[in-house]
Motif scaffolding. Structure first.
Motif, PDB file in Angstrom:
ATOM      1  N   PRO A 185       0.802  -1.233   0.000  1.00 15.78           N
ATOM      2  CA  PRO A 185       0.000   0.000   0.000  1.00 15.78           C
ATOM      3  C   PRO A 185       0.832   1.281   0.000  1.00 15.78           C
ATOM      4  CG  PRO A 185       0.107  -0.888   2.210  1.00 15.78           C
ATOM      5  CD  PRO A 185       0.979  -1.761   1.345  1.00 15.78           C
ATOM      6  N   VAL A 199      -2.664  -7.125  -3.122  1.00  8.93           N
ATOM      7  CA  VAL A 199      -3.417  -5.888  -3.310  1.00  8.93           C
ATOM      8  C   VAL A 199      -2.423  -4.743  -3.143  1.00  8.93           C
ATOM      9  CG1 VAL A 199      -5.317  -4.425  -2.556  1.00  8.93           C
ATOM     10  CG2 VAL A 199      -5.541  -6.910  -2.440  1.00  8.93           C
ATOM     11  N   THR A 216      -1.272  -0.426  -4.232  1.00  8.51           N
ATOM     12  CA  THR A 216      -1.566   0.857  -4.864  1.00  8.51           C
ATOM     13  C   THR A 216      -0.922   0.875  -6.244  1.00  8.51           C
ATOM     14  OG1 THR A 216       0.399   1.806  -3.818  1.00  8.51           O
ATOM     15  CG2 THR A 216      -1.709   2.123  -2.683  1.00  8.51           C
ATOM     16  N   ASP A 232      -6.212   2.620  -5.092  1.00  5.44           N
ATOM     17  CA  ASP A 232      -5.549   3.750  -4.442  1.00  5.44           C
ATOM     18  C   ASP A 232      -6.394   4.385  -3.335  1.00  5.44           C
ATOM     19  OD1 ASP A 232      -3.082   3.791  -5.982  1.00  5.44           O
ATOM     20  OD2 ASP A 232      -4.329   4.377  -7.672  1.00  5.44           O
ATOM     21  N   SER A 268      -8.937   4.228  -0.120  1.00  7.08           N
ATOM     22  CA  SER A 268      -9.056   3.284   0.984  1.00  7.08           C
ATOM     23  C   SER A 268     -10.280   2.384   0.843  1.00  7.08           C
ATOM     24  CB  SER A 268      -9.104   4.031   2.319  1.00  7.08           C
ATOM     25  OG  SER A 268     -10.193   4.937   2.355  1.00  7.08           O
ATOM     26  N   PHE A 322      -9.514  -0.167  -1.885  1.00  3.48           N
ATOM     27  CA  PHE A 322      -8.472  -1.071  -1.385  1.00  3.48           C
ATOM     28  C   PHE A 322      -9.091  -2.094  -0.438  1.00  3.48           C
ATOM     29  CE2 PHE A 322      -4.552  -2.423   0.607  1.00  3.48           C
ATOM     30  CZ  PHE A 322      -3.563  -2.176  -0.338  1.00  3.48           C
TER      31      PHE A 322
END
Length: 260
Positions: free
Chosen positions: A162, A184, A186, A205, A207, A210
């Motif tokens: 992330p 997972v 960004t 990207d 929250s 995600f």
């Protein structure tokens, strides 16, 4: 300079700009001084080509992974239970990894807990136990530097990348691919690796997106396995030691040609 979007105040913005300018100057004269400049990804290579006197002097010398080192699946450690998500890296105050970990703890994990009450978030890496010593949550395990990440990565349900600012190729994704694990990430976290969203990894990207990607994977074992297999194939074909050997040979031959 990539840290500017996450800067917290004007003072921090000024410090980032000053350090960024100094680094730009260093990279510019260093590239022009060198006969050969190596870059770990095409993204970085394009940056250095714009600085170089001769763009052809910039060559790839990629980050790669020894897949044979990840063939063996060790037994679970005491802190590896399911479901669990995994984050690893090197931490220092204000580092990309600290920013990433706190974003997951504050913005992602509360959403996951609503569906998976007993989910565990394992955070590994040098300095993590010092930088995140204030974290005191039952479902967050800050483990610091460990002898081997393999027991954790091999038994993780999902690998997280992330990152909000950084550069270079993410060894985290290479490791996940070596172990055929779902990721997972960004957009920036996957930079420099030719992954396709929804085929090799999940990219998000915001929250909420995600969180939703993690939840989707936790609920769909078949999708997790498919992403892991696709990523493994991509890493095997593009980031093996053989690839690095070929790139290294090309660089050394180029140096030899220049000195004839």
């Amino acid at each position: 300079l990539r840290r500017l979007p996450v800067a917290k105040n004007d003072s921090e913005i000024d410090k980032i700009k000053q350090k960024g300018k100094a680094k730009e100057i260093e990279e510019a004269w260093g590239t022009r001084l060198a006969n050969i400049t190596t870059a770990v990804s095409e993204v970085d290579a394009e940056y250095y080509r714009a600085l170089a006197g001769n763009p052809n002097q910039v060559m790839l010398f990629s980050n790669v992974i020894d897949l044979d080192s990840y063939k063996y699946t060790p037994p679970k450690g005491n802190l590896v239970s399911s479901p669990n998500i995994y984050l690893a890296g090197t931490f220092w105050p204000g580092s990309p990894m600290e920013e990433a970990a706190r974003w997951v703890i504050e913005r992602i994990l509360p959403t996951l807990v609503k569906s998976f009450e007993h989910i565990q978030f394992n955070i590994l890496g040098k300095g993590s136990d010092r930088v995140l010593k204030d974290i005191d949550q039952d479902n967050v395990n800050v483990l610091g530097e460990v002898d081997s990440v393999l027991p954790y990565i091999c038994h993780a349900d999902i690998i997280l990348v992330p990152l909000k600012f950084e550069s270079g190729t993410r060894f985290k994704i290479l490791e996940a691919g070596a172990c055929s694990k779902a990721v997972v990430s960004t957009t920036l976290g996957a930079e420099g690796i030719p992954v396709v969203n929804g085929k090799h990894i999940m990219i998000a990207d915001r929250s909420d997106v995600f969180s939703e990607a993690i939840l989707q994977l936790l609920k769909d074992q078949k999708l997790r396995d498919q992403l892991g297999q696709n990523l493994h194939k991509l890493i095997r074909e593009n980031y093996s030691l053989t690839n690095l050997e070929n790139e290294g040979r090309f660089i050394l031959n180029s140096v030899a040609e220049q000195n004839r």
